[in-house]
Motif scaffolding. Structure first.
Motif, PDB file in Angstrom:
ATOM      1  N   PHE A 136       0.715  -1.371  -0.072  1.00  0.00           N
ATOM      2  CA  PHE A 136       0.101   0.066  -0.064  1.00  0.00           C
ATOM      3  C   PHE A 136       0.913   1.255  -0.191  1.00  0.00           C
ATOM      4  CE2 PHE A 136      -3.919  -1.870   2.390  1.00  0.00           C
ATOM      5  CZ  PHE A 136      -3.998  -2.852   1.505  1.00  0.00           C
ATOM      6  N   THR A 137       0.362   2.233  -0.826  1.00  0.00           N
ATOM      7  CA  THR A 137       1.048   3.739  -0.574  1.00  0.00           C
ATOM      8  C   THR A 137      -0.020   4.688  -0.326  1.00  0.00           C
ATOM      9  OG1 THR A 137       2.685   2.838  -2.372  1.00  0.00           O
ATOM     10  CG2 THR A 137       2.548   5.198  -1.920  1.00  0.00           C
ATOM     11  N   ILE A 138       0.465   5.276   0.597  1.00  0.00           N
ATOM     12  CA  ILE A 138      -0.594   6.725   0.876  1.00  0.00           C
ATOM     13  C   ILE A 138       0.191   7.843   0.162  1.00  0.00           C
ATOM     14  CG2 ILE A 138       0.477   6.973   3.167  1.00  0.00           C
ATOM     15  CD1 ILE A 138      -2.380   7.951   4.298  1.00  0.00           C
ATOM     16  N   SER A 139      -0.549   8.684  -0.027  1.00  0.00           N
ATOM     17  CA  SER A 139      -0.027  10.053  -0.643  1.00  0.00           C
ATOM     18  C   SER A 139      -1.200  11.019  -0.702  1.00  0.00           C
ATOM     19  CB  SER A 139       0.283   9.850  -2.150  1.00  0.00           C
ATOM     20  OG  SER A 139      -0.765   9.487  -2.921  1.00  0.00           O
ATOM     21  N   ARG A 140      -0.859  12.339  -0.822  1.00  0.00           N
ATOM     22  CA  ARG A 140      -1.684  13.417  -0.792  1.00  0.00           C
ATOM     23  C   ARG A 140      -1.498  14.510  -1.770  1.00  0.00           C
ATOM     24  NH1 ARG A 140      -0.585  15.556   4.992  1.00  0.00           N
ATOM     25  NH2 ARG A 140      -2.063  17.361   4.278  1.00  0.00           N
ATOM     26  N   HIS A 141      -2.677  15.123  -2.152  1.00  0.00           N
ATOM     27  CA  HIS A 141      -2.798  16.233  -3.265  1.00  0.00           C
ATOM     28  C   HIS A 141      -3.168  17.423  -2.607  1.00  0.00           C
ATOM     29  CE1 HIS A 141      -3.160  18.479  -6.971  1.00  0.00           C
ATOM     30  NE2 HIS A 141      -2.892  17.366  -7.606  1.00  0.00           N
ATOM     31  N   ASN A 142      -2.282  18.166  -2.425  1.00  0.00           N
ATOM     32  CA  ASN A 142      -2.645  19.279  -1.339  1.00  0.00           C
ATOM     33  C   ASN A 142      -3.518  20.264  -2.120  1.00  0.00           C
ATOM     34  OD1 ASN A 142      -0.983  18.486   0.803  1.00  0.00           O
ATOM     35  ND2 ASN A 142       1.085  19.521  -0.011  1.00  0.00           N
ATOM     36  N   ALA A 143      -3.266  20.516  -3.459  1.00  0.00           N
ATOM     37  CA  ALA A 143      -4.018  21.576  -4.041  1.00  0.00           C
ATOM     38  C   ALA A 143      -5.608  20.838  -4.294  1.00  0.00           C
ATOM     39  CB  ALA A 143      -3.657  21.746  -5.545  1.00  0.00           C
ATOM     40  N   LYS A 144      -5.754  19.563  -4.043  1.00  0.00           N
ATOM     41  CA  LYS A 144      -7.113  19.143  -4.000  1.00  0.00           C
ATOM     42  C   LYS A 144      -7.595  18.737  -2.656  1.00  0.00           C
ATOM     43  CE  LYS A 144      -7.070  17.026  -8.770  1.00  0.00           C
ATOM     44  NZ  LYS A 144      -6.780  15.781  -9.694  1.00  0.00           N
ATOM     45  N   ASN A 145      -6.926  18.829  -1.796  1.00  0.00           N
ATOM     46  CA  ASN A 145      -7.232  18.356  -0.391  1.00  0.00           C
ATOM     47  C   ASN A 145      -7.472  16.984  -0.297  1.00  0.00           C
ATOM     48  OD1 ASN A 145      -6.664  21.157   0.765  1.00  0.00           O
ATOM     49  ND2 ASN A 145      -8.726  21.967  -0.236  1.00  0.00           N
ATOM     50  N   THR A 146      -6.630  16.134  -0.997  1.00  0.00           N
ATOM     51  CA  THR A 146      -7.204  15.018  -0.871  1.00  0.00           C
ATOM     52  C   THR A 146      -5.876  13.669  -0.637  1.00  0.00           C
ATOM     53  OG1 THR A 146      -8.833  15.507  -2.942  1.00  0.00           O
ATOM     54  CG2 THR A 146      -8.207  13.195  -2.595  1.00  0.00           C
ATOM     55  N   VAL A 147      -6.404  12.853  -0.036  1.00  0.00           N
ATOM     56  CA  VAL A 147      -5.427  11.938   0.365  1.00  0.00           C
ATOM     57  C   VAL A 147      -5.707  10.697  -0.491  1.00  0.00           C
ATOM     58  CG1 VAL A 147      -4.496  10.439   2.168  1.00  0.00           C
ATOM     59  CG2 VAL A 147      -4.869  12.915   2.544  1.00  0.00           C
ATOM     60  N   TYR A 148      -4.814   9.897  -0.851  1.00  0.00           N
ATOM     61  CA  TYR A 148      -4.980   8.509  -1.695  1.00  0.00           C
ATOM     62  C   TYR A 148      -4.502   7.396  -0.829  1.00  0.00           C
ATOM     63  CZ  TYR A 148      -6.029  11.893  -5.362  1.00  0.00           C
ATOM     64  OH  TYR A 148      -6.325  13.177  -5.933  1.00  0.00           O
ATOM     65  N   LEU A 149      -4.996   6.048  -0.941  1.00  0.00           N
ATOM     66  CA  LEU A 149      -4.584   5.077  -0.613  1.00  0.00           C
ATOM     67  C   LEU A 149      -4.252   3.967  -1.966  1.00  0.00           C
ATOM     68  CD1 LEU A 149      -3.207   3.525   1.713  1.00  0.00           C
ATOM     69  CD2 LEU A 149      -5.287   2.446   2.191  1.00  0.00           C
ATOM     70  N   GLN A 150      -3.316   3.875  -2.392  1.00  0.00           N
ATOM     71  CA  GLN A 150      -3.186   2.833  -3.598  1.00  0.00           C
ATOM     72  C   GLN A 150      -2.775   1.612  -2.737  1.00  0.00           C
ATOM     73  OE1 GLN A 150      -3.279   3.227  -7.077  1.00  0.00           O
ATOM     74  NE2 GLN A 150      -3.152   1.048  -6.891  1.00  0.00           N
ATOM     75  N   MET A 151      -3.489   0.711  -3.355  1.00  0.00           N
ATOM     76  CA  MET A 151      -3.660  -0.845  -2.652  1.00  0.00           C
ATOM     77  C   MET A 151      -3.321  -1.767  -3.674  1.00  0.00           C
ATOM     78  SD  MET A 151      -6.667  -0.695   0.293  1.00  0.00           S
ATOM     79  CE  MET A 151      -8.036  -0.522  -1.250  1.00  0.00           C
ATOM     80  N   ASN A 152      -2.209  -2.252  -3.942  1.00  0.00           N
ATOM     81  CA  ASN A 152      -1.508  -3.325  -4.617  1.00  0.00           C
ATOM     82  C   ASN A 152      -1.663  -4.710  -3.876  1.00  0.00           C
ATOM     83  OD1 ASN A 152      -1.536  -1.278  -6.602  1.00  0.00           O
ATOM     84  ND2 ASN A 152       0.792  -1.046  -6.288  1.00  0.00           N
TER      85      ASN A 152
END
Length: 116
Positions: A67-83
């Motif tokens: 899993f990888t967690i990341s964030r897009h500050n301009a979109k105020n969004t956090v993601y969790l990529q699950m492989n």
């Protein structure tokens, strides 16, 4: 107040991938860290991954390397990529925003089901 809206859950076969998204709104300037937690039936909610405002990440041992967690500050969004998903990853996944150690906000949860 912080509002969190999750999306991206679903049904996937073992070995597959999903990406969860969590969009934050409201008093986002007050957020120190965001993360993902999960709760399987009959089990306690557990930490999956967190990311601080400075970009530091932390993962549960069970998801490291998958899993990888990341964030897009301009979109105020956090993601969790699950492989490389496993049946034991099946749970309701909750987005979390921490303002203080004693003040946390939660999303409504999104179901992830991994079939064997």
């Amino acid at each position: 107040q912080v509002q969190l809206v999750e999306s991206g859950g679903g049904l996937v076969q073992a070995g597959g991938s999903l990406r969860l998204s969590c969009a934050a709104s409201g008093s986002i300037f007050s957020i120190n860290a965001m993360g993902w937690y999960r709760q399987a039936p009959g089990k306690q909610r557990e930490l999956v991954a967190t990311i601080t405002s400075g970009g530091s990440t932390n993962y549960a041992d069970s998801v490291k390397g998958r899993f990888t967690i990341s964030r897009h500050n301009a979109k105020n969004t956090v993601y969790l990529q699950m492989n490389s998903l496993k049946p034991e990853d099946t749970a309701v996944y909750y987005c979390n925003a921490q303002v203080h150690s004693w003040l946390n906000y939660w999303g409504q949860g999104t179901q992830v089901t991994v079939s064997s």
